[in-house]
Design a protein around this motif. Structure first.
Motif, PDB file in Angstrom:
ATOM      1  N   SER A  25       6.098   7.925  -4.065  1.00  0.00           N
ATOM      2  CA  SER A  25       6.340   8.064  -2.627  1.00  0.00           C
ATOM      3  C   SER A  25       5.329   7.230  -1.868  1.00  0.00           C
ATOM      4  O   SER A  25       4.260   6.895  -2.381  1.00  0.00           O
ATOM      5  CB  SER A  25       6.222   9.532  -2.193  1.00  0.00           C
ATOM      6  OG  SER A  25       7.289  10.298  -2.683  1.00  0.00           O
ATOM      7  N   ARG A  26       5.690   6.899  -0.654  1.00  0.00           N
ATOM      8  CA  ARG A  26       4.751   6.223   0.233  1.00  0.00           C
ATOM      9  C   ARG A  26       4.889   6.794   1.626  1.00  0.00           C
ATOM     10  O   ARG A  26       5.959   7.279   2.000  1.00  0.00           O
ATOM     11  CB  ARG A  26       4.943   4.705   0.233  1.00  0.00           C
ATOM     12  CG  ARG A  26       6.291   4.202   0.691  1.00  0.00           C
ATOM     13  CD  ARG A  26       6.344   2.687   0.569  1.00  0.00           C
ATOM     14  NE  ARG A  26       6.072   2.250  -0.776  1.00  0.00           N
ATOM     15  CZ  ARG A  26       5.320   1.183  -1.089  1.00  0.00           C
ATOM     16  NH1 ARG A  26       4.758   0.476  -0.118  1.00  0.00           N
ATOM     17  NH2 ARG A  26       5.132   0.827  -2.333  1.00  0.00           N
ATOM     18  N   ALA A  27       3.796   6.748   2.384  1.00  0.00           N
ATOM     19  CA  ALA A  27       3.782   7.349   3.714  1.00  0.00           C
ATOM     20  C   ALA A  27       3.326   6.327   4.746  1.00  0.00           C
ATOM     21  O   ALA A  27       2.349   5.602   4.525  1.00  0.00           O
ATOM     22  CB  ALA A  27       2.860   8.563   3.739  1.00  0.00           C
TER      23      ALA A  27
ATOM     24  N   ASN B 162       0.823  -1.204   0.000  1.00  0.00           N
ATOM     25  CA  ASN B 162       0.000   0.000   0.000  1.00  0.00           C
ATOM     26  C   ASN B 162       0.860   1.257   0.000  1.00  0.00           C
ATOM     27  O   ASN B 162       1.980   1.256   0.508  1.00  0.00           O
ATOM     28  CB  ASN B 162      -0.926   0.013   1.217  1.00  0.00           C
ATOM     29  CG  ASN B 162      -1.924  -1.131   1.207  1.00  0.00           C
ATOM     30  OD1 ASN B 162      -2.999  -1.032   0.624  1.00  0.00           O
ATOM     31  ND2 ASN B 162      -1.564  -2.227   1.868  1.00  0.00           N
ATOM     32  N   THR B 163       0.308   2.321  -0.550  1.00  0.00           N
ATOM     33  CA  THR B 163       1.037   3.591  -0.602  1.00  0.00           C
ATOM     34  C   THR B 163       0.999   4.309   0.733  1.00  0.00           C
ATOM     35  O   THR B 163       1.980   4.919   1.149  1.00  0.00           O
ATOM     36  CB  THR B 163       0.434   4.498  -1.692  1.00  0.00           C
ATOM     37  OG1 THR B 163       0.560   3.842  -2.963  1.00  0.00           O
ATOM     38  CG2 THR B 163       1.163   5.840  -1.759  1.00  0.00           C
ATOM     39  N   VAL B 164      -0.142   4.259   1.426  1.00  0.00           N
ATOM     40  CA  VAL B 164      -0.286   4.899   2.736  1.00  0.00           C
ATOM     41  C   VAL B 164      -0.713   3.845   3.743  1.00  0.00           C
ATOM     42  O   VAL B 164      -1.694   3.120   3.508  1.00  0.00           O
ATOM     43  CB  VAL B 164      -1.321   6.038   2.696  1.00  0.00           C
ATOM     44  CG1 VAL B 164      -1.515   6.625   4.086  1.00  0.00           C
ATOM     45  CG2 VAL B 164      -0.892   7.125   1.713  1.00  0.00           C
ATOM     46  N   VAL B 165       0.019   3.756   4.848  1.00  0.00           N
ATOM     47  CA  VAL B 165      -0.306   2.780   5.897  1.00  0.00           C
ATOM     48  C   VAL B 165      -0.333   3.486   7.249  1.00  0.00           C
ATOM     49  O   VAL B 165       0.580   4.243   7.586  1.00  0.00           O
ATOM     50  CB  VAL B 165       0.717   1.625   5.939  1.00  0.00           C
ATOM     51  CG1 VAL B 165       0.427   0.698   7.117  1.00  0.00           C
ATOM     52  CG2 VAL B 165       0.697   0.848   4.635  1.00  0.00           C
ATOM     53  N   PHE B 166      -1.392   3.238   7.998  1.00  0.00           N
ATOM     54  CA  PHE B 166      -1.492   3.708   9.381  1.00  0.00           C
ATOM     55  C   PHE B 166      -1.170   2.528  10.299  1.00  0.00           C
ATOM     56  O   PHE B 166      -1.851   1.501  10.244  1.00  0.00           O
ATOM     57  CB  PHE B 166      -2.895   4.228   9.684  1.00  0.00           C
ATOM     58  CG  PHE B 166      -3.242   5.506   8.984  1.00  0.00           C
ATOM     59  CD1 PHE B 166      -3.044   6.734   9.612  1.00  0.00           C
ATOM     60  CD2 PHE B 166      -3.759   5.500   7.694  1.00  0.00           C
ATOM     61  CE1 PHE B 166      -3.361   7.921   8.966  1.00  0.00           C
ATOM     62  CE2 PHE B 166      -4.081   6.671   7.043  1.00  0.00           C
ATOM     63  CZ  PHE B 166      -3.871   7.898   7.683  1.00  0.00           C
ATOM     64  N   GLY B 167      -0.154   2.685  11.126  1.00  0.00           N
ATOM     65  CA  GLY B 167       0.177   1.675  12.128  1.00  0.00           C
ATOM     66  C   GLY B 167      -0.241   2.191  13.491  1.00  0.00           C
ATOM     67  O   GLY B 167       0.414   3.075  14.045  1.00  0.00           O
ATOM     68  N   VAL B 168      -1.348   1.656  14.017  1.00  0.00           N
ATOM     69  CA  VAL B 168      -1.923   2.171  15.256  1.00  0.00           C
ATOM     70  C   VAL B 168      -1.879   1.079  16.320  1.00  0.00           C
ATOM     71  O   VAL B 168      -2.295  -0.059  16.073  1.00  0.00           O
ATOM     72  CB  VAL B 168      -3.387   2.615  15.033  1.00  0.00           C
ATOM     73  CG1 VAL B 168      -3.958   3.209  16.303  1.00  0.00           C
ATOM     74  CG2 VAL B 168      -3.471   3.610  13.878  1.00  0.00           C
ATOM     75  N   GLY B 169      -1.374   1.426  17.499  1.00  0.00           N
ATOM     76  CA  GLY B 169      -1.341   0.427  18.555  1.00  0.00           C
ATOM     77  C   GLY B 169      -0.502   0.855  19.729  1.00  0.00           C
ATOM     78  O   GLY B 169       0.098   1.938  19.727  1.00  0.00           O
ATOM     79  N   PRO B 170      -0.425   0.009  20.753  1.00  0.00           N
ATOM     80  CA  PRO B 170       0.258   0.373  21.998  1.00  0.00           C
ATOM     81  C   PRO B 170       1.772   0.443  21.855  1.00  0.00           C
ATOM     82  O   PRO B 170       2.347   0.013  20.841  1.00  0.00           O
ATOM     83  CB  PRO B 170      -0.149  -0.746  22.962  1.00  0.00           C
ATOM     84  CG  PRO B 170      -0.487  -1.910  22.075  1.00  0.00           C
ATOM     85  CD  PRO B 170      -1.069  -1.312  20.839  1.00  0.00           C
ATOM     86  N   ALA B 171       2.417   0.970  22.876  1.00  0.00           N
ATOM     87  CA  ALA B 171       3.872   1.090  22.902  1.00  0.00           C
ATOM     88  C   ALA B 171       4.513  -0.295  22.854  1.00  0.00           C
ATOM     89  O   ALA B 171       3.978  -1.261  23.379  1.00  0.00           O
ATOM     90  CB  ALA B 171       4.299   1.832  24.170  1.00  0.00           C
ATOM     91  N   GLY B 172       5.675  -0.360  22.211  1.00  0.00           N
ATOM     92  CA  GLY B 172       6.447  -1.593  22.214  1.00  0.00           C
ATOM     93  C   GLY B 172       6.079  -2.596  21.148  1.00  0.00           C
ATOM     94  O   GLY B 172       6.576  -3.723  21.160  1.00  0.00           O
ATOM     95  N   THR B 173       5.226  -2.219  20.193  1.00  0.00           N
ATOM     96  CA  THR B 173       4.808  -3.163  19.157  1.00  0.00           C
ATOM     97  C   THR B 173       5.662  -3.074  17.893  1.00  0.00           C
ATOM     98  O   THR B 173       5.422  -3.809  16.935  1.00  0.00           O
ATOM     99  CB  THR B 173       3.328  -2.936  18.786  1.00  0.00           C
ATOM    100  OG1 THR B 173       3.120  -1.549  18.501  1.00  0.00           O
ATOM    101  CG2 THR B 173       2.417  -3.348  19.927  1.00  0.00           C
ATOM    102  N   GLY B 174       6.645  -2.191  17.868  1.00  0.00           N
ATOM    103  CA  GLY B 174       7.542  -2.098  16.720  1.00  0.00           C
ATOM    104  C   GLY B 174       7.015  -1.250  15.583  1.00  0.00           C
ATOM    105  O   GLY B 174       7.517  -1.351  14.452  1.00  0.00           O
ATOM    106  N   LYS B 175       6.034  -0.402  15.848  1.00  0.00           N
ATOM    107  CA  LYS B 175       5.436   0.417  14.777  1.00  0.00           C
ATOM    108  C   LYS B 175       6.491   1.255  14.066  1.00  0.00           C
ATOM    109  O   LYS B 175       6.598   1.233  12.833  1.00  0.00           O
ATOM    110  CB  LYS B 175       4.360   1.345  15.352  1.00  0.00           C
ATOM    111  CG  LYS B 175       3.242   0.671  16.092  1.00  0.00           C
ATOM    112  CD  LYS B 175       2.192   1.659  16.572  1.00  0.00           C
ATOM    113  CE  LYS B 175       2.733   2.677  17.573  1.00  0.00           C
ATOM    114  NZ  LYS B 175       3.157   2.080  18.849  1.00  0.00           N
ATOM    115  N   THR B 176       7.252   2.015  14.844  1.00  0.00           N
ATOM    116  CA  THR B 176       8.242   2.919  14.262  1.00  0.00           C
ATOM    117  C   THR B 176       9.455   2.157  13.745  1.00  0.00           C
ATOM    118  O   THR B 176       9.941   2.410  12.633  1.00  0.00           O
ATOM    119  CB  THR B 176       8.697   3.958  15.309  1.00  0.00           C
ATOM    120  OG1 THR B 176       7.552   4.700  15.750  1.00  0.00           O
ATOM    121  CG2 THR B 176       9.717   4.920  14.722  1.00  0.00           C
TER     122      THR B 176
END
Length: 355
Positions: free
Chosen positions: A259-261, A131-145
């Motif tokens: 580009s992707r975000a 996907n071009t745009v992905v939202f990674g939503v969730g609690p701390a420590g899940t490796g999102k960043t």
């Protein structure tokens, strides 16, 4: 007494599965009330799982089988990995781990492979790929960043993009940044430190500095994105729960060709002033379902930090469910930011406290 044998080949895998001082199998024994030990079979070594309940023996053996597969592509198995396997077996989701974790995202500067460590993380990585745009939503420590940065580094190394842009909201820019010493870069560094740490780990400090000087990597506050068109770039907006709806719309409309975000955030840790809507929460509601935009939600099962992080998250969730008005009450009584003003009609409104 019921017993099930899990065959093993190489002794090295057997050592990995058992762990230091057999700590891994002790967790499984405690979870299912079984006994686990080494045994000899016709094909070589094996692990015996025995107990009074056939269902618990089957679950214990399945956990051993999954740890055996995980040990084939992992240097070692952490306590978190073992507990995750136990949880997945208990939830009858063991099949999801059958071919799990074999794919390497990228290699760190020290030669360590970065791989998804939970099913949720694997789905997140797949979403970023597709996907071009992905939202990674969730609690701390899940490796999102961390995983988003890993995917950005991978894309840069494979020449799929020409630069990486990382940004975060500096929500205190109008209040406290001015009191910090140094130039603008020094003032924003504390807000962007997690992004630096991830890049240092994957690229090494020297290589990172070279790419920064060449402007191949750019790290800046969210406010600096206004008016730009970001082409041929891998863009990550971190801590997006602290972006206002206006900032979020501004960021999403910066997207250029090729580009992707990736937008990451934890909606339970919003630092915006009381009454201010989160741009992340609003964007997830507005954009979910649009083609080429994916919203991925992590759960406490995806936490890969210390085991206590998962327990802390669950404890807070339970408290907030049983005390739904408590968080609001604390926010209203926070004298550092707000005060109550009584209207002529007897009502109250919460206004921001003068600084």
């Amino acid at each position: 007494m019921f017993q099930k044998i899990v065959p093993f080949g190489a002794g090295e895998l057997l050592t990995k599965v058992f762990g230091s001082y057999d700590v891994n199998v002790r967790l499984i024994e405690k979870a299912y009330g079984v006994k686990i030990g080494n045994c000899a079979i016709d094909t070589g070594a094996g692990v015996s799982v025995s107990g009074d309940n056939s269902g618990d023996v089957i679950k214990g053996a399945k956990a051993i089988e999954l740890l055996k597969k995980m040990s084939e592509y992992s240097d070692f198995l952490t306590e978190q990995s073992v507990r995750y396997v136990i949880d997945m077996v208990n939830d009858d989701r063991a099949a999801e781990l059958e071919n799990f974790g074999a794919d390497c995202i990228c290699i760190t500067s020290k030669g360590k492979p970065i791989k998804a460590r939970t099913v949720g993380q694997k789905s997140y990585v797949e979403a970023i790929k597709n996907n071009t745009v992905v939202f990674g939503v969730g609690p701390a420590g899940t490796g999102k960043t961390y995983l988003a940065v890993a995917m950005a580094v991978k894309a840069l190394r494979e020449r799929k993009v020409s630069r990486i842009i990382l940004t975060r909201p500096a929500i205190e820019a109008g209040e406290k940044l001015g009191f910090l010493p140094g130039d603008l870069q020094s003032k924003i560094d504390p807000y962007l430190r997690p992004l630096y740490d991830a890049l240092y780990d994957m690229m090494g400090v020297e290589n990172y500095q070279k790419l920064i000087e060449k402007q191949v990597i750019e790290i800046a506050p969210l406010a600096y994105m206004r008016g730009r068109t970001l082409e041929d770039s891998f863009i990550i907006l971190d801590e997006a729960q602290n972006a206002t709806p206006e900032q979020m719309k501004m960021f999403l409309t910066r997207l250029g060709n090729n580009s992707r975000a990736i937008i990451t955030g934890d909606l339970t840790q919003t630092d915006l002033p009381y009454g201010q809507k989160s741009g992340l929460a609003m964007a997830v509601k507005i954009l979910d379902g649009i083609e080429d935009i994916k919203v991925h939600t992590f759960t406490d099962r995806d936490v890969v930090r210390h085991k206590l992080v998962q327990q802390i998250i669950l404890a807070y969730d339970r408290y907030e469910r049983t005390h739904p008005s408590e968080a609001t009450r604390h926010a209203r009584s926070d004298g550092r930011r707000y005060h109550a003003v009584r209207h002529a009609d007897g009502g109250h409104v919460i206004k921001k406290r003068d600084q």
